[in-house]
Scaffold this motif. Sequence first.
Motif, mmCIF file in Angstrom:
data_model
loop_
_atom_site.group_PDB
_atom_site.id
_atom_site.type_symbol
_atom_site.label_atom_id
_atom_site.label_comp_id
_atom_site.label_asym_id
_atom_site.label_seq_id
_atom_site.Cartn_x
_atom_site.Cartn_y
_atom_site.Cartn_z
ATOM 1 N N ILE A 1 0.865 -1.174 0.000
ATOM 2 C CA ILE A 1 0.000 0.000 0.000
ATOM 3 C C ILE A 1 0.902 1.225 0.000
ATOM 4 C CG2 ILE A 1 -1.692 1.343 1.312
ATOM 5 C CD1 ILE A 1 -2.855 -1.298 2.300
ATOM 6 N N LEU A 2 0.685 2.109 -0.973
ATOM 7 C CA LEU A 2 1.516 3.296 -1.125
ATOM 8 C C LEU A 2 0.808 4.523 -0.566
ATOM 9 C CD1 LEU A 2 1.918 1.439 -3.967
ATOM 10 C CD2 LEU A 2 3.647 3.195 -4.310
ATOM 11 N N LEU A 3 1.570 5.400 0.053
ATOM 12 C CA LEU A 3 1.079 6.693 0.497
ATOM 13 C C LEU A 3 1.472 7.750 -0.533
ATOM 14 C CD1 LEU A 3 2.159 6.505 4.262
ATOM 15 C CD2 LEU A 3 0.056 5.632 3.209
ATOM 16 N N ASP A 4 0.788 8.896 -0.484
ATOM 17 C CA ASP A 4 1.185 9.991 -1.371
ATOM 18 C C ASP A 4 2.213 10.865 -0.653
ATOM 19 O OD1 ASP A 4 -0.220 11.633 0.400
ATOM 20 O OD2 ASP A 4 -1.976 11.799 -0.894
ATOM 21 N N ASP A 5 2.596 11.966 -1.261
ATOM 22 C CA ASP A 5 3.661 12.783 -0.676
ATOM 23 C C ASP A 5 3.227 13.534 0.576
ATOM 24 O OD1 ASP A 5 2.032 14.656 -1.870
ATOM 25 O OD2 ASP A 5 3.569 15.496 -3.185
ATOM 26 N N ARG A 6 1.930 13.473 0.907
ATOM 27 C CA ARG A 6 1.430 14.063 2.150
ATOM 28 C C ARG A 6 1.228 13.018 3.245
ATOM 29 N NH1 ARG A 6 -3.933 16.075 1.145
ATOM 30 N NH2 ARG A 6 -4.010 14.319 -0.313
ATOM 31 N N GLY A 7 1.571 11.771 2.929
ATOM 32 C CA GLY A 7 1.393 10.712 3.897
ATOM 33 C C GLY A 7 -0.006 10.142 3.951
ATOM 34 N N ARG A 8 -0.834 10.422 2.951
ATOM 35 C CA ARG A 8 -2.191 9.880 2.877
ATOM 36 C C ARG A 8 -2.191 8.630 1.995
ATOM 37 N NH1 ARG A 8 -5.957 13.694 4.643
ATOM 38 N NH2 ARG A 8 -4.865 15.103 6.052
ATOM 39 N N VAL A 9 -3.142 7.749 2.249
ATOM 40 C CA VAL A 9 -3.238 6.506 1.477
ATOM 41 C C VAL A 9 -3.557 6.842 0.019
ATOM 42 C CG1 VAL A 9 -4.529 4.367 1.156
ATOM 43 C CG2 VAL A 9 -3.922 5.133 3.470
ATOM 44 N N ALA A 10 -2.730 6.347 -0.888
ATOM 45 C CA ALA A 10 -2.974 6.542 -2.320
ATOM 46 C C ALA A 10 -3.668 5.302 -2.897
ATOM 47 C CB ALA A 10 -1.667 6.825 -3.056
ATOM 48 N N GLU A 11 -2.942 4.202 -3.004
ATOM 49 C CA GLU A 11 -3.508 2.954 -3.537
ATOM 50 C C GLU A 11 -2.525 1.835 -3.273
ATOM 51 O OE1 GLU A 11 -4.184 3.762 -7.649
ATOM 52 O OE2 GLU A 11 -2.067 3.991 -8.135
ATOM 53 N N ALA A 12 -2.940 0.614 -3.590
ATOM 54 C CA ALA A 12 -2.031 -0.521 -3.530
ATOM 55 C C ALA A 12 -1.250 -0.588 -4.844
ATOM 56 C CB ALA A 12 -2.812 -1.805 -3.278
ATOM 57 N N SER A 13 -0.481 -1.648 -5.035
ATOM 58 C CA SER A 13 0.388 -1.692 -6.221
ATOM 59 C C SER A 13 -0.414 -1.612 -7.507
ATOM 60 C CB SER A 13 1.262 -2.950 -6.200
ATOM 61 O OG SER A 13 0.463 -4.117 -6.301
ATOM 62 N N THR A 14 -1.534 -2.307 -7.566
ATOM 63 C CA THR A 14 -2.389 -2.241 -8.760
ATOM 64 C C THR A 14 -3.854 -2.284 -8.360
ATOM 65 O OG1 THR A 14 -2.201 -4.650 -9.058
ATOM 66 C CG2 THR A 14 -0.699 -3.266 -10.332
ATOM 67 N N ALA A 15 -4.209 -1.672 -7.249
ATOM 68 C CA ALA A 15 -5.578 -1.741 -6.762
ATOM 69 C C ALA A 15 -5.889 -0.531 -5.907
ATOM 70 C CB ALA A 15 -5.799 -3.025 -5.955
ATOM 71 N N ASN A 16 -7.170 -0.204 -5.784
ATOM 72 C CA ASN A 16 -7.620 0.825 -4.871
ATOM 73 C C ASN A 16 -7.848 0.235 -3.490
ATOM 74 O OD1 ASN A 16 -9.251 2.010 -7.691
ATOM 75 N ND2 ASN A 16 -7.868 3.329 -6.555
ATOM 76 N N VAL A 17 -7.833 1.106 -2.478
ATOM 77 C CA VAL A 17 -7.897 0.678 -1.081
ATOM 78 C C VAL A 17 -9.210 1.138 -0.450
ATOM 79 C CG1 VAL A 17 -6.778 0.812 1.176
ATOM 80 C CG2 VAL A 17 -5.382 0.830 -0.910
ATOM 81 N N PHE A 18 -9.835 0.238 0.284
ATOM 82 C CA PHE A 18 -11.050 0.534 1.038
ATOM 83 C C PHE A 18 -10.842 0.122 2.490
ATOM 84 C CE2 PHE A 18 -12.660 0.401 -3.215
ATOM 85 C CZ PHE A 18 -13.882 1.062 -3.240
ATOM 86 N N VAL A 19 -11.469 0.840 3.415
ATOM 87 C CA VAL A 19 -11.530 0.410 4.803
ATOM 88 C C VAL A 19 -12.994 0.339 5.217
ATOM 89 C CG1 VAL A 19 -9.313 1.502 5.331
ATOM 90 C CG2 VAL A 19 -11.428 2.714 5.859
ATOM 91 N N VAL A 20 -13.262 -0.479 6.205
ATOM 92 C CA VAL A 20 -14.596 -0.585 6.794
ATOM 93 C C VAL A 20 -14.460 -0.265 8.273
ATOM 94 C CG1 VAL A 20 -16.599 -2.055 7.206
ATOM 95 C CG2 VAL A 20 -15.209 -2.401 5.135
ATOM 96 N N ARG A 21 -15.254 0.678 8.727
ATOM 97 C CA ARG A 21 -15.267 1.018 10.146
ATOM 98 C C ARG A 21 -16.697 1.303 10.576
ATOM 99 N NH1 ARG A 21 -11.687 1.572 13.987
ATOM 100 N NH2 ARG A 21 -12.048 2.980 15.741
ATOM 101 N N ASP A 22 -17.134 0.607 11.610
ATOM 102 C CA ASP A 22 -18.510 0.754 12.119
ATOM 103 C C ASP A 22 -19.538 0.539 11.014
ATOM 104 O OD1 ASP A 22 -17.503 1.365 14.666
ATOM 105 O OD2 ASP A 22 -17.321 3.493 14.145
ATOM 106 N N GLY A 23 -19.273 -0.432 10.140
ATOM 107 C CA GLY A 23 -20.220 -0.790 9.092
ATOM 108 C C GLY A 23 -20.214 0.104 7.881
ATOM 109 N N ARG A 24 -19.377 1.146 7.851
ATOM 110 C CA ARG A 24 -19.325 2.065 6.720
ATOM 111 C C ARG A 24 -18.073 1.821 5.899
ATOM 112 N NH1 ARG A 24 -18.760 8.636 6.710
ATOM 113 N NH2 ARG A 24 -16.817 8.044 7.767
ATOM 114 N N VAL A 25 -18.237 1.792 4.582
ATOM 115 C CA VAL A 25 -17.131 1.578 3.647
ATOM 116 C C VAL A 25 -16.585 2.932 3.226
ATOM 117 C CG1 VAL A 25 -16.530 0.744 1.352
ATOM 118 C CG2 VAL A 25 -18.021 -0.628 2.811
ATOM 119 N N VAL A 26 -15.265 3.105 3.377
ATOM 120 C CA VAL A 26 -14.627 4.382 3.054
ATOM 121 C C VAL A 26 -13.449 4.129 2.124
ATOM 122 C CG1 VAL A 26 -13.528 6.459 3.973
ATOM 123 C CG2 VAL A 26 -15.267 5.264 5.330
#
Length: 317
Positions: A187-212
Motif C-alpha cells: 500500500i503506497l502513500l502519497d507525498d502528504r502521507g495519505r493513502v494513495a492505492e495498492a500496487s495495482t488496486a484501490n484501497v477501502f476500509v470498513v469502520r462501524d459498518g461504513r465503507v470508506v
Amino acid sequence: MTSTPRPGPVAYHRGAFVDAATAQLPLSTQGLHYGTGVFEGIRAHLLDTGELAVFRLDDHLERLLAGARLLRIDVGATRHELTEVVGELLRRNGLATDVYLRPVAYKLGLLPGTRPGVGLSGVSDALSIVVSALGNYQPEQGIRCLVSSWRRPARSAIPVRAKITGGYVNNALALDEARSAGFDDAILLDDRGRVAEASTANVFVVRDGRVVTPPADGDRLPGITRDTVLTLAADLGVPTAEAELDGTDLLRADEVFLTGTGCGVSPVIGIAGRPVGDGRPGPVSTVLRDTYDETVRGRRPGTRGWLTTFALEEALR
C-alpha cells in the motif's frame, strides 16, 4: 498416429491477428525506451451459457483511448472497432475459461525528419492486444500488505489517472519491496502521507459498518472496479463515503480490502505485521467480494449493461 498441432495463442498486433509467440517489435521502439505507452487490464469470465463476458469493456476502452490522447497516440480505431477486435481475438483463441486481456498502445518509431530524443510528436504509433487464461489468483483467506517506503507520484508530476506504462515502475518497486519482506502486496502513500492505492488496486476500509475509500481526485487511479464496488455497496444498503485516509486509519479499521480488475475484491487480513480486525476476511468484505463475483459472471440481475458477451462455439469447433 499423429494429431494436428493445436494452434498457438493469437494476438492482435499492429493491425493484424498474428501468432503471439512470433510477434516482434523493433529494438528502437520508443515506448520501450521511454515508457511512452498506455495499457488496460480487462477481464472476461466464462458464463454458464458457454459465452465469455467481458466486464465493463466500454469503460476500459474509453480509458485506454483517453490515455492514448494524452500521449498523442493514435490508436487507429474507434471504441466500437476495438470492441470488434476484442471479440474476434477471443474467438480466435477459443479459451473456454476466464481470461485476461491486455491492450497496450505505444509510441513506435521516429518519423522522417524527427530529431532523436524523448518526445511525443513526430513518432509513429502502434497497438497490440494479448489474451491469456487467468482465474482467481488471490487466496480465499485474504492477503497481507506492507505500507511501502516508496511514495505514489503526485498527479502534477505524472498523470496518475491514466495507466501509463512508464509510471508503473513505481508500482513494481513497491510490490518488490513488499514481496521481498514476505508480504503479498504493498500500500503506497502519497507525498502528504495519505493513502494513495495498492500496487495495482484501490484501497477501502470498513469502520462501524461504513465503507470508506480515498477520493477519486487524488494521486491515484480511480479504478473501474472501485466504481463498481461503490455501486454494489449502495445496492446492498451498505453506507459508503470518500475521505482521505492515513496509515493509522488502516490499522484502526475493522476491515480493509483492495479492488482491481486483476484481484477483484480482495480482503486484507494483515498490515505491517498487525492483524486487521480478527485476522480473517470480514463480513462486509466477504459480501462485496461474493456480490462482485456474481455480477461479473452474469449470475446477478441488474448488471447495468456491464457485460459484453461473445460466443465461442465457432472457434471451439
